[in-house]
Scaffold this active site. Structure first.
Site, short mmCIF file in Angstrom:
data_model
loop_
_atom_site.label_atom_id
_atom_site.label_comp_id
_atom_site.label_asym_id
_atom_site.label_seq_id
_atom_site.Cartn_x
_atom_site.Cartn_y
_atom_site.Cartn_z
N GLY A 131 35.11 32.21 41.45
CA GLY A 131 35.33 32.08 39.47
C GLY A 131 36.09 30.54 39.83
O GLY A 131 37.03 31.01 40.48
N GLU A 162 39.09 36.90 46.75
CA GLU A 162 38.93 37.91 47.72
C GLU A 162 37.26 37.96 48.40
O GLU A 162 37.80 38.31 49.10
CB GLU A 162 39.44 39.00 47.19
CG GLU A 162 38.20 39.45 45.19
CD GLU A 162 37.94 41.04 45.56
OE1 GLU A 162 37.88 40.82 44.19
OE2 GLU A 162 37.99 41.76 45.86
N THR A 207 43.36 32.56 41.82
CA THR A 207 42.38 33.45 41.13
C THR A 207 43.82 33.72 40.22
O THR A 207 43.85 33.88 40.04
CB THR A 207 41.79 35.31 41.55
OG1 THR A 207 41.64 35.79 40.71
CG2 THR A 207 42.66 35.40 42.22
N ASP A 262 43.28 36.44 37.95
CA ASP A 262 43.61 37.67 38.37
C ASP A 262 44.57 37.95 38.99
O ASP A 262 45.16 38.80 38.78
CB ASP A 262 42.17 38.38 38.94
CG ASP A 262 40.75 38.47 37.97
OD1 ASP A 262 41.23 38.31 36.73
OD2 ASP A 262 40.20 38.97 38.57
N ARG A 287 45.73 44.53 9.86
CA ARG A 287 43.86 45.05 10.01
C ARG A 287 45.09 46.04 12.03
O ARG A 287 46.01 44.82 12.37
CB ARG A 287 42.94 44.02 10.52
CG ARG A 287 42.49 44.21 9.66
CD ARG A 287 41.72 42.53 9.59
NE ARG A 287 40.34 42.52 8.74
CZ ARG A 287 39.61 41.67 8.30
NH1 ARG A 287 40.38 39.80 9.12
NH2 ARG A 287 39.17 41.78 7.70
N MET A 293 40.74 39.21 30.06
CA MET A 293 39.93 39.18 32.09
C MET A 293 41.15 40.33 32.87
O MET A 293 42.48 40.74 33.07
CB MET A 293 39.71 37.88 32.46
CG MET A 293 38.25 37.36 31.82
SD MET A 293 37.66 35.93 32.72
CE MET A 293 36.12 36.27 32.53
N GLN A 314 40.22 31.61 29.15
CA GLN A 314 41.15 32.05 29.78
C GLN A 314 40.99 31.52 31.41
O GLN A 314 41.52 31.15 31.80
CB GLN A 314 41.13 33.65 30.11
CG GLN A 314 41.57 34.60 29.18
CD GLN A 314 41.39 35.99 29.12
OE1 GLN A 314 41.72 36.61 30.17
NE2 GLN A 314 39.84 35.89 29.50
#
Ligand code: F6P
Length: 343
Positions: A11, A103, A126, A128, A163, A170, A275
């Site tokens: 990614g 990874e 990454t 992440d 609301r 992610m 993102q």
């Protein structure tokens, strides 16, 4: 003159172009020739490459994505591809290769090093932030700031309409974006893959908040989070070439449960690839630049099989093989801090 190749795989993320620019600039200073391999491992299988000179990397520092393109191609999926990759490595005349990836991409690099292509160095990336051998991966800070800004925006509309809004961010195996954007954005509940979702607890927290007069709540959930009594929610069952499913949908499932159990009107906002896009933050530009320069220094010093990494405020190098062994999940001390603000 020696030839260095560089590829970006997996990614994309903001900060890849600063790395490419830094590798090229430092390599040219050291009198190397630089070849850009297109679209990750796919480019080596197909012998798709371009020469990278100083002009090729001029002006790319603030740009998101990667000028080299990327793919999730796994050369170990079939033997023919692996052979082609090795042949093309020789044909292009590479003396060393800089592999920029997460990874999966670095996992391939670790295998290739053992399978006869030892002259590889790694650069971790990454959004992440789940690579254990480095304190931070570039891309994470930009994604985090984007997610935080989205949560700020969701707050104003949630408050106006009274609301609940569930923001799905992610984070496949690790909830770093969720936990940090949730803390930074003042989320009322944060749900991460590391801790199975207790829906009763989530609803109790929201009701408690409403009982003190609040008429809206923001719930941040990582795409990889799952209910205590259920499996991870998938967008599709099909596996990619690294055996990963496509995640997404936990936000919707969660919103339905919250509305059903609390009676409060609930909406979902899936942040998705927003993102991963956009211009890297200063932190990611600087980190990418430092890692790129150090990667070339590793090659110069023949420290192959190593990956550059951030340790505290220093750039160090670690073995690629060790770097891909374990993922870095969210620190529970950080989760305990986040919990102070739940409800
Ligand atoms: O690996 C980073 C990541 O952004 C994950 O958080 C997410 O699950 C995945 O990539 C999405 O990948 P794709 O771009 O293939 O949809």
């Amino acid at each position: 003159m020696s030839k260095i190749g560089i590829l970006t795989g997996g990614g994309d993320c903001p900060g890849l172009n600063p790395v490419i620019r830094a590798v090229v600039r430092k390599a040219l200073l050291e009198s190397y020739e630089v070849i850009g391999i297109k679209n990750g491992w796919k480019g080596l299988i197909e012998s798709d490459s371009i020469p990278l000179d100083i002009n090729a990397v001029s002006g790319i520092l603030p740009k998101g994505g990667t000028i080299l393109g990327t793919s999730r191609t796994n050369p170990y999926e079939n033997e023919g591809d692996l052979l082609k990759l090795k042949e093309n490595f020789k044909k292009i005349g590479l003396d060393a290769l800089v592999v920029v990836g997460g990874e999966d991409t670095l996992g391939v690099a670790a295998k290739l090093i053992k399978d006869g292509l030892p002259n590889i160095v790694g650069v971790p990336k990454t959004i992440d932030n789940d690579l254990s051998a480095t304190d931070y991966t570039f891309g994470f800070d930009t994604a985090l700031n984007t997610a935080m800004e989205c949560i700020d925006r969701l707050h104003t509309t949630a408050e106006s309409h009274h609301r609940i809004i569930v923001a799905e961010v992610m984070g496949r195996h690790a909830g770093w974006i969720a936990i940090e954007s949730g803390i930074a954005g003042g989320a009322d509940v944060i749900l991460i893959p590391e801790i199975p979702i207790d829906i009763d607890e989530v609803c109790t927290t929201i009701k408690k908040r409403h009982s003190r007069g609040k008429t809206f709540s923001i719930v941040v959930v990582a795409e990889g989070a799952h209910f205590k009594e259920g499996a991870t929610v998938l967008q599709e069952q099909r596996l990619d070439s690294f055996g990963h499913v496509r995640l997404g949908g936990i936000g919707e499932a969660l919103a339905q449960e919250i509305e059903k159990r609390t009676g409060y009107e609930t909406r979902v906002s899936v942040l998705g690839h927003i993102q991963r896009g956009g211009s890297p933050t200063a932190f990611d530009r600087v980190l990418g630049t430092r890692l790129g320069v150090k990667a070339v220094e590793l090659i110069k010093n023949k420290k192959f099989g190593r990956m550059v990494a951030l340790s505290g405020i220093k750039i160090v190098d670690v073995s690629i093989e060790d770097a891909v062994k374990a993922l870095k999940t969210v620190d529970m001390e950080l989760y305990d801090i986040a919990k102070v603000f739940f409800g």
